[in-house]
Design a protein around this motif. Structure first.
Motif, mmCIF file in Angstrom:
data_model
loop_
_atom_site.group_PDB
_atom_site.id
_atom_site.type_symbol
_atom_site.label_atom_id
_atom_site.label_comp_id
_atom_site.label_asym_id
_atom_site.label_seq_id
_atom_site.Cartn_x
_atom_site.Cartn_y
_atom_site.Cartn_z
ATOM 1 N N LEU A 74 14.900 37.425 61.926
ATOM 2 C CA LEU A 74 14.647 36.295 61.045
ATOM 3 C C LEU A 74 14.864 36.688 59.597
ATOM 4 O O LEU A 74 14.202 36.201 58.707
ATOM 5 C CB LEU A 74 13.222 35.791 61.239
ATOM 6 N N SER A 75 15.797 37.600 59.394
ATOM 7 C CA SER A 75 15.935 38.131 58.045
ATOM 8 C C SER A 75 16.638 37.157 57.117
ATOM 9 O O SER A 75 17.832 36.945 57.235
ATOM 10 C CB SER A 75 16.706 39.440 58.087
ATOM 11 N N PHE A 76 15.851 36.585 56.235
ATOM 12 C CA PHE A 76 16.424 35.805 55.155
ATOM 13 C C PHE A 76 16.254 36.632 53.895
ATOM 14 O O PHE A 76 15.194 37.202 53.668
ATOM 15 C CB PHE A 76 15.658 34.507 54.972
ATOM 16 N N LEU A 77 17.299 36.708 53.100
ATOM 17 C CA LEU A 77 17.180 37.428 51.843
ATOM 18 C C LEU A 77 17.566 36.479 50.728
ATOM 19 O O LEU A 77 18.622 35.846 50.778
ATOM 20 C CB LEU A 77 18.094 38.654 51.852
ATOM 21 N N TYR A 78 16.693 36.361 49.736
ATOM 22 C CA TYR A 78 16.971 35.471 48.615
ATOM 23 C C TYR A 78 17.304 36.309 47.392
ATOM 24 O O TYR A 78 16.582 37.260 47.068
ATOM 25 C CB TYR A 78 15.746 34.598 48.329
ATOM 26 N N LEU A 79 18.412 35.986 46.738
ATOM 27 C CA LEU A 79 18.803 36.715 45.528
ATOM 28 C C LEU A 79 19.049 35.720 44.406
ATOM 29 O O LEU A 79 19.538 34.619 44.652
ATOM 30 C CB LEU A 79 20.108 37.479 45.768
ATOM 31 N N ASP A 80 18.689 36.104 43.191
ATOM 32 C CA ASP A 80 19.195 35.339 42.047
ATOM 33 C C ASP A 80 19.432 36.278 40.873
ATOM 34 O O ASP A 80 18.954 37.405 40.861
ATOM 35 C CB ASP A 80 18.280 34.159 41.686
ATOM 36 N N MET A 81 20.215 35.817 39.939
ATOM 37 C CA MET A 81 20.577 36.572 38.734
ATOM 38 C C MET A 81 21.159 37.958 39.050
ATOM 39 O O MET A 81 20.804 38.945 38.405
ATOM 40 C CB MET A 81 19.352 36.746 37.815
ATOM 41 N N VAL A 82 22.015 38.039 40.033
ATOM 42 C CA VAL A 82 22.684 39.320 40.327
ATOM 43 C C VAL A 82 24.154 39.063 40.610
ATOM 44 O O VAL A 82 24.573 37.919 40.798
ATOM 45 C CB VAL A 82 22.076 40.044 41.550
ATOM 46 N N ARG A 83 24.898 40.167 40.637
ATOM 47 C CA ARG A 83 26.298 40.078 41.031
ATOM 48 C C ARG A 83 26.416 40.794 42.362
ATOM 49 O O ARG A 83 25.959 41.932 42.505
ATOM 50 C CB ARG A 83 27.140 40.765 39.951
ATOM 51 N N VAL A 84 26.994 40.139 43.361
ATOM 52 C CA VAL A 84 27.109 40.735 44.687
ATOM 53 C C VAL A 84 28.558 41.164 44.902
ATOM 54 O O VAL A 84 29.478 40.348 44.801
ATOM 55 C CB VAL A 84 26.670 39.741 45.787
ATOM 56 N N VAL A 85 28.754 42.446 45.142
ATOM 57 C CA VAL A 85 30.117 42.960 45.310
ATOM 58 C C VAL A 85 30.190 43.846 46.550
ATOM 59 O O VAL A 85 29.179 44.324 47.057
ATOM 60 C CB VAL A 85 30.565 43.799 44.084
ATOM 61 N N GLN A 86 31.426 44.052 46.996
ATOM 62 C CA GLN A 86 31.684 45.010 48.065
ATOM 63 C C GLN A 86 32.198 46.268 47.389
ATOM 64 O O GLN A 86 33.160 46.221 46.635
ATOM 65 C CB GLN A 86 32.742 44.417 49.002
ATOM 66 N N ASP A 87 31.541 47.410 47.605
ATOM 67 C CA ASP A 87 32.087 48.645 47.031
ATOM 68 C C ASP A 87 32.546 49.552 48.166
ATOM 69 O O ASP A 87 32.690 49.104 49.304
ATOM 70 C CB ASP A 87 31.080 49.311 46.086
ATOM 71 N N ASP A 88 32.757 50.831 47.883
ATOM 72 C CA ASP A 88 33.308 51.732 48.894
ATOM 73 C C ASP A 88 32.429 51.825 50.129
ATOM 74 O O ASP A 88 32.912 52.043 51.231
ATOM 75 C CB ASP A 88 33.473 53.135 48.300
ATOM 76 N N THR A 89 31.120 51.663 49.949
ATOM 77 C CA THR A 89 30.221 51.902 51.072
ATOM 78 C C THR A 89 29.695 50.633 51.725
ATOM 79 O O THR A 89 29.393 50.638 52.904
ATOM 80 C CB THR A 89 29.034 52.759 50.606
ATOM 81 N N GLY A 90 29.534 49.580 50.982
ATOM 82 C CA GLY A 90 28.960 48.378 51.581
ATOM 83 C C GLY A 90 28.806 47.275 50.564
ATOM 84 O O GLY A 90 29.335 47.353 49.456
#
Lengths: 316, 105
Positions: free
Chosen positions: A9-25
């Motif tokens: 049931l994992s819900f994750l809430y994010l705000d005011m961030v930048r979400v990127v894919q880097d070398d690892t994840g």
């Protein structure tokens, strides 16, 4: 087996961030000040749904990785008080949507779910087995009236009457205003949960005729314990609408409701008609069974047929 | 009822490692794994937090959370557990970048 929304049931809430894919994840970059950026790696494969609040930017590679791991992404308002759009991964199971549509289109099963929705609200009541929807609607009306009265007495306000008319918005009392604003917040989080499960918010069992019918159905399960006490507590507020939204957001009370919404919705939609109960010989979890590697073909007589098979042989 | 614990330590005093090794096995340097009761775990963790000094330690043990475990830390390092409404993720604190030293040409 990778976790799905059925068991995680994992819900994750994010705000005011930048979400990127880097070398690892996939990671969320949190700007602390001009010279420092902290990172939080997201457990994409163990996550069922990512809620993106205001101020998030996300890159296509990050979205691709989330989609590959079957994580739904929903754009929401602050603290999940609105749901704007849902991005469903290709690999999301259609099990719950099929349950919803098949129950909705069968009048008997639809009635059964509508009855069970009322029953969930009257947990303590001993309902007769032959209760009709009419009776339930009546009981529900009486209960709400009684609840309004209890809350009004508690807060020392006189008679309370729910006003639904938007044309009288500005002449409404604070409780009505706060209740409308709080309900809208509740609809937001429920909409997000339904989108994450791949359900249609438009096909309701009690409500009908709007794009949010199912959202309203589910919201009714929680109003008595969430939005109503909050609205009555704001009876002498000067800005009840804003205050209602803020209280929901600041304590992130709605986000904490998410796992329950998912569980209750799944419980409601898990209906096995009594006549098919006996010949259901597999004891697997239905969601498990539905987790097909390839698509099924539908057949009115036999149910699901394996795809990827050439059925031409018998016909030439 | 005993449950499994993992304690990872960095730069802690030798006597603390001794105390930990009395209850757990040091499977790789600084990593202690054991199966102990909640009471012993709490006592050990108190010993860790009291003596950690400039070192750091992290305790992971099963808990009735959605993730199935909980994390406790002592001492400060760059990795910081952050609670995202019930989901614990690790925040990596970045080192502050050196200010631009070159003077404008």
């Amino acid at each position: 087996m990778l976790p799905r929304i059925a068991d995680s049931l994992s819900f994750l809430y994010l705000d005011m961030v930048r979400v990127v894919q880097d070398d690892t994840g996939v990671c969320a970059q949190i700007q602390v000040d001009d010279s420092r950026t902290d990172t939080v790696y997201l457990p994409t494969a163990a996550l069922s749904c990512l809620l993106l609040g205001p101020g998030v930017s996300i890159t296509t590679p990050a979205l691709t990785t989330l989609a590959r791991h079957g994580t739904s992404v929903v754009c929401t308002g602050s603290g999940g008080v609105r749901a704007y759009a849902g991005i469903l991964p290709d690999s999301l199971t259609t099990h719950w949507l099929e349950q919803q549509v098949s129950s909705w289109s069968d009048p008997d099963r639809r009635l059964d779910i509508a009855i069970r929705m009322y029953q969930m609200r009257f947990k303590d009541a001993d309902l007769p087995t032959t209760v009709t929807l009419d009776q339930l609607r009546g009981m529900e009306g009486q209960r709400m009236k009684a609840l309004y009265k209890i809350l009004a007495d508690q807060h020392g306000i006189g008679r309370f009457r729910r006003n639904y008319r938007p044309d009288q918005w500005h002449t409404q009392d604070p409780v009505n205003l706060a209740l409308s604003a709080a309900n809208t917040c509740l609809y937001g989080i429920i909409h997000a949960a339904l989108l994450a499960l791949g359900l249609s918010p438009a096909l309701g069992f009690v409500h009908a005729g709007t794009q949010h019918a199912f959202v309203y159905d589910i919201a009714d399960l929680y109003k008595a314990e969430t939005t109503l006490p909050l609205a009555f507590a704001l009876h002498d507020s000067t800005n009840p609408e804003q205050e209602a939204r803020r209280r929901f957001r600041d304590n992130l009370r709605l986000l904490r409701l998410l796992p329950r919404i998912v569980r209750d919705t799944q419980t409601l939609l898990t209906t096995t008609p009594p006549d098919t109960l006996q010949n259901d010989d597999t004891d697997e979890d239905p969601a498990e069974r539905r987790d097909v590697h390839m698509v099924h073909l539908w057949d009115p007589k036999t149910g699901a047929l394996p795809a990827g098979v050439n059925y031409a042989a018998g016909n030439d | 009822m005993p449950s499994m614990v993992v304690i990872a330590t960095t730069a802690v005093p030798d006597h603390l490692r001794g105390a930990l090794s009395r209850w757990t096995s040091e499977v790789v340097p600084g990593i202690f794994v054991g199966s102990i009761s909640a009471r012993v775990r709490d006592e050990l963790w108190r010993a860790v937090t009291d003596t950690v000094g400039n070192g750091a330690a992290v305790l992971v043990h099963p808990a009735a959370t959605e993730q199935g475990y909980t994390i406790r830390t002592a001492g400060t390092r760059r990795r910081l557990p952050v609670d995202f409404d019930g989901l614990t993720l690790i925040r990596m604190t970045a080192a502050a970048k050196a200010k631009e030293t070159q003077s404008p040409s």
